[in-house]
Motif scaffolding. Structure first.
Motif, PDB file in Angstrom:
ATOM      1  N   PHE A  36       0.822  -1.209   0.000  1.00 55.03           N
ATOM      2  CA  PHE A  36       0.000   0.000   0.000  1.00 55.03           C
ATOM      3  C   PHE A  36       0.859   1.263   0.000  1.00 55.03           C
ATOM      4  N   ASN A  37       2.084   1.137   0.513  1.00 60.41           N
ATOM      5  CA  ASN A  37       2.951   2.318   0.559  1.00 60.41           C
ATOM      6  C   ASN A  37       3.304   2.832  -0.821  1.00 60.41           C
ATOM      7  N   GLU A  38       3.245   1.937  -1.819  1.00 61.95           N
ATOM      8  CA  GLU A  38       3.551   2.379  -3.178  1.00 61.95           C
ATOM      9  C   GLU A  38       2.594   3.466  -3.638  1.00 61.95           C
ATOM     10  N   VAL A  39       1.330   3.330  -3.259  1.00 59.21           N
ATOM     11  CA  VAL A  39       0.343   4.345  -3.648  1.00 59.21           C
ATOM     12  C   VAL A  39       0.622   5.648  -2.903  1.00 59.21           C
ATOM     13  N   VAL A  40       0.956   5.507  -1.619  1.00 64.56           N
ATOM     14  CA  VAL A  40       1.276   6.685  -0.802  1.00 64.56           C
ATOM     15  C   VAL A  40       2.477   7.420  -1.406  1.00 64.56           C
ATOM     16  N   GLU A  41       3.494   6.634  -1.796  1.00 64.59           N
ATOM     17  CA  GLU A  41       4.701   7.238  -2.364  1.00 64.59           C
ATOM     18  C   GLU A  41       4.436   7.864  -3.724  1.00 64.59           C
ATOM     19  N   LEU A  42       3.623   7.190  -4.537  1.00 59.93           N
ATOM     20  CA  LEU A  42       3.259   7.740  -5.848  1.00 59.93           C
ATOM     21  C   LEU A  42       2.584   9.100  -5.667  1.00 59.93           C
ATOM     22  N   ALA A  43       1.632   9.167  -4.733  1.00 60.38           N
ATOM     23  CA  ALA A  43       0.929  10.428  -4.489  1.00 60.38           C
ATOM     24  C   ALA A  43       1.906  11.501  -4.016  1.00 60.38           C
ATOM     25  N   GLU A  44       2.782  11.113  -3.106  1.00 62.45           N
ATOM     26  CA  GLU A  44       3.755  12.082  -2.592  1.00 62.45           C
ATOM     27  C   GLU A  44       4.649  12.622  -3.688  1.00 62.45           C
ATOM     28  N   SER A  45       5.034  11.746  -4.638  1.00 61.85           N
ATOM     29  CA  SER A  45       5.894  12.180  -5.740  1.00 61.85           C
ATOM     30  C   SER A  45       5.183  13.195  -6.623  1.00 61.85           C
ATOM     31  N   LYS A  46       3.844  13.234  -6.536  1.00 54.53           N
ATOM     32  CA  LYS A  46       3.061  14.223  -7.296  1.00 54.53           C
ATOM     33  C   LYS A  46       2.627  15.382  -6.407  1.00 54.53           C
ATOM     34  N   GLY A  47       3.182  15.406  -5.203  1.00 55.86           N
ATOM     35  CA  GLY A  47       2.894  16.517  -4.302  1.00 55.86           C
ATOM     36  C   GLY A  47       1.600  16.382  -3.530  1.00 55.86           C
ATOM     37  N   ILE A  48       1.019  15.180  -3.522  1.00 57.46           N
ATOM     38  CA  ILE A  48      -0.252  14.970  -2.812  1.00 57.46           C
ATOM     39  C   ILE A  48       0.019  14.236  -1.503  1.00 57.46           C
ATOM     40  N   LYS A  49      -0.449  14.810  -0.398  1.00 62.59           N
ATOM     41  CA  LYS A  49      -0.404  14.113   0.881  1.00 62.59           C
ATOM     42  C   LYS A  49      -1.689  13.304   0.952  1.00 62.59           C
ATOM     43  N   LEU A  50      -1.546  11.984   0.876  1.00 62.51           N
ATOM     44  CA  LEU A  50      -2.713  11.123   0.705  1.00 62.51           C
ATOM     45  C   LEU A  50      -3.597  11.067   1.953  1.00 62.51           C
ATOM     46  N   ASP A  51      -4.899  11.139   1.731  1.00 64.43           N
ATOM     47  CA  ASP A  51      -5.857  10.909   2.817  1.00 64.43           C
ATOM     48  C   ASP A  51      -6.388   9.485   2.712  1.00 64.43           C
ATOM     49  N   HIS A  52      -6.914   9.105   1.562  1.00 61.58           N
ATOM     50  CA  HIS A  52      -7.332   7.720   1.324  1.00 61.58           C
ATOM     51  C   HIS A  52      -7.321   7.464  -0.173  1.00 61.58           C
ATOM     52  N   PHE A  53      -7.331   6.178  -0.540  1.00 63.96           N
ATOM     53  CA  PHE A  53      -7.456   5.876  -1.964  1.00 63.96           C
ATOM     54  C   PHE A  53      -8.437   4.742  -2.191  1.00 63.96           C
ATOM     55  N   LYS A  54      -9.069   4.755  -3.381  1.00 60.64           N
ATOM     56  CA  LYS A  54     -10.005   3.699  -3.773  1.00 60.64           C
ATOM     57  C   LYS A  54      -9.580   3.211  -5.148  1.00 60.64           C
ATOM     58  N   ILE A  55      -9.234   1.933  -5.227  1.00 65.85           N
ATOM     59  CA  ILE A  55      -8.845   1.358  -6.513  1.00 65.85           C
ATOM     60  C   ILE A  55      -9.900   0.329  -6.911  1.00 65.85           C
ATOM     61  N   GLU A  56     -10.380   0.425  -8.144  1.00 65.49           N
ATOM     62  CA  GLU A  56     -11.315  -0.563  -8.674  1.00 65.49           C
ATOM     63  C   GLU A  56     -10.670  -1.145  -9.915  1.00 65.49           C
ATOM     64  N   ALA A  57     -10.289  -2.412  -9.846  1.00 61.96           N
ATOM     65  CA  ALA A  57      -9.603  -3.064 -10.960  1.00 61.96           C
ATOM     66  C   ALA A  57     -10.557  -4.045 -11.634  1.00 61.96           C
ATOM     67  N   HIS A  58     -10.533  -4.106 -12.948  1.00 64.19           N
ATOM     68  CA  HIS A  58     -11.472  -4.941 -13.705  1.00 64.19           C
ATOM     69  C   HIS A  58     -10.755  -6.023 -14.489  1.00 64.19           C
ATOM     70  N   GLY A  59     -11.406  -7.184 -14.598  1.00 64.22           N
ATOM     71  CA  GLY A  59     -10.837  -8.273 -15.381  1.00 64.22           C
ATOM     72  C   GLY A  59     -11.835  -9.402 -15.502  1.00 64.22           C
ATOM     73  N   ILE A  60     -11.332 -10.604 -15.807  1.00 65.80           N
ATOM     74  CA  ILE A  60     -12.181 -11.789 -15.936  1.00 65.80           C
ATOM     75  C   ILE A  60     -11.672 -12.817 -14.925  1.00 65.80           C
ATOM     76  N   CYS A  61     -12.580 -13.347 -14.096  1.00 64.15           N
ATOM     77  CA  CYS A  61     -12.156 -14.275 -13.048  1.00 64.15           C
ATOM     78  C   CYS A  61     -11.833 -15.656 -13.624  1.00 64.15           C
ATOM     79  N   GLN A  62     -11.218 -16.488 -12.797  1.00 67.95           N
ATOM     80  CA  GLN A  62     -10.805 -17.829 -13.211  1.00 67.95           C
ATOM     81  C   GLN A  62     -11.980 -18.668 -13.696  1.00 67.95           C
ATOM     82  N   ASN A  63     -13.096 -18.639 -12.931  1.00 68.07           N
ATOM     83  CA  ASN A  63     -14.287 -19.391 -13.298  1.00 68.07           C
ATOM     84  C   ASN A  63     -14.765 -19.048 -14.686  1.00 68.07           C
ATOM     85  N   CYS A  64     -14.855 -17.759 -14.975  1.00 64.01           N
ATOM     86  CA  CYS A  64     -15.361 -17.312 -16.270  1.00 64.01           C
ATOM     87  C   CYS A  64     -14.378 -17.648 -17.379  1.00 64.01           C
ATOM     88  N   ARG A  65     -13.094 -17.611 -17.073  1.00 64.72           N
ATOM     89  CA  ARG A  65     -12.090 -17.956 -18.110  1.00 64.72           C
ATOM     90  C   ARG A  65     -12.135 -19.430 -18.430  1.00 64.72           C
TER      91      ARG A  65
END
Ligand SMILES: [Zn+2]
Ligand SMILES: [Zn+2]
Length: 150
Positions: free
Chosen positions: A119-148
């Motif tokens: 999780f620190n990678e996101v914090v560091e990424l934000a900091e490198s852009k000058g943002i002091k992170l409060d929280h983050f929400k990531i929504e990743a999309h794909g196809i699950c094993q069952n469906c594949r």
């Protein structure tokens, strides 16, 4: 409701926060908070169904009011993964969801128990852009094993 140590801490933090704001803690409110700490994320229908197992009379309006109250206090997040249903969950500074676009399954990554993601990678990424992170929400999309495998 049986809590793990971290869950108990989270529960107490939330209740303390509401108490300092003089928000009355009814049994229904406490039950909704406890349920969401245990269950990751739930729809309104699921919340009502769970409450009906515990309480004789569940006032649906007061459930909606409680959810609105907890949202306005930044205790809950509301997510819409499919653009239709709303899933409520305890707000967290680190929120990651993996969604299968085929069957609609959503995997909730618990930041308290997940060791597969730095999780620190996101914090560091934000900091490198000058943002002091409060929280983050990531929504990743794909196809699950069952469906594949179909
Ligand atoms: Zn799937
Ligand atoms: Zn979730």
């Amino acid at each position: 409701m049986k809590f793990l140590k971290q869950e108990q801490k989270k529960y107490e933090q939330i209740v303390d926060k509401l108490k300092t704001k003089n928000i009355r803690m009814t049994d229904i409110r406490l039950a909704i908070i406890a349920m969401l700490i245990k269950a990751e994320h739930l729809t309104t229908q699921e919340i009502i169904k769970n409450l009906e197992l515990e309480f004789a009379n569940v006032n649906v309006t007061s459930v909606y009011n409680t959810l609105d109250l907890l949202l306005s206090q930044h205790i809950l997040f509301a997510n819409t993964f499919n653009g239709k249903s709303i899933w409520y969950e305890i707000a967290s500074e680190k929120s990651i969801h993996l969604k299968c676009d085929e069957c609609g399954d959503v995997i909730h990554i618990n930041p308290m128990t997940s060791d597969k993601f730095d999780f620190n990678e996101v914090v560091e990424l934000a900091e490198s852009k000058g943002i002091k992170l409060d929280h983050f929400k990531i929504e990743a999309h794909g196809i699950c094993q069952n469906c594949r495998n179909k």
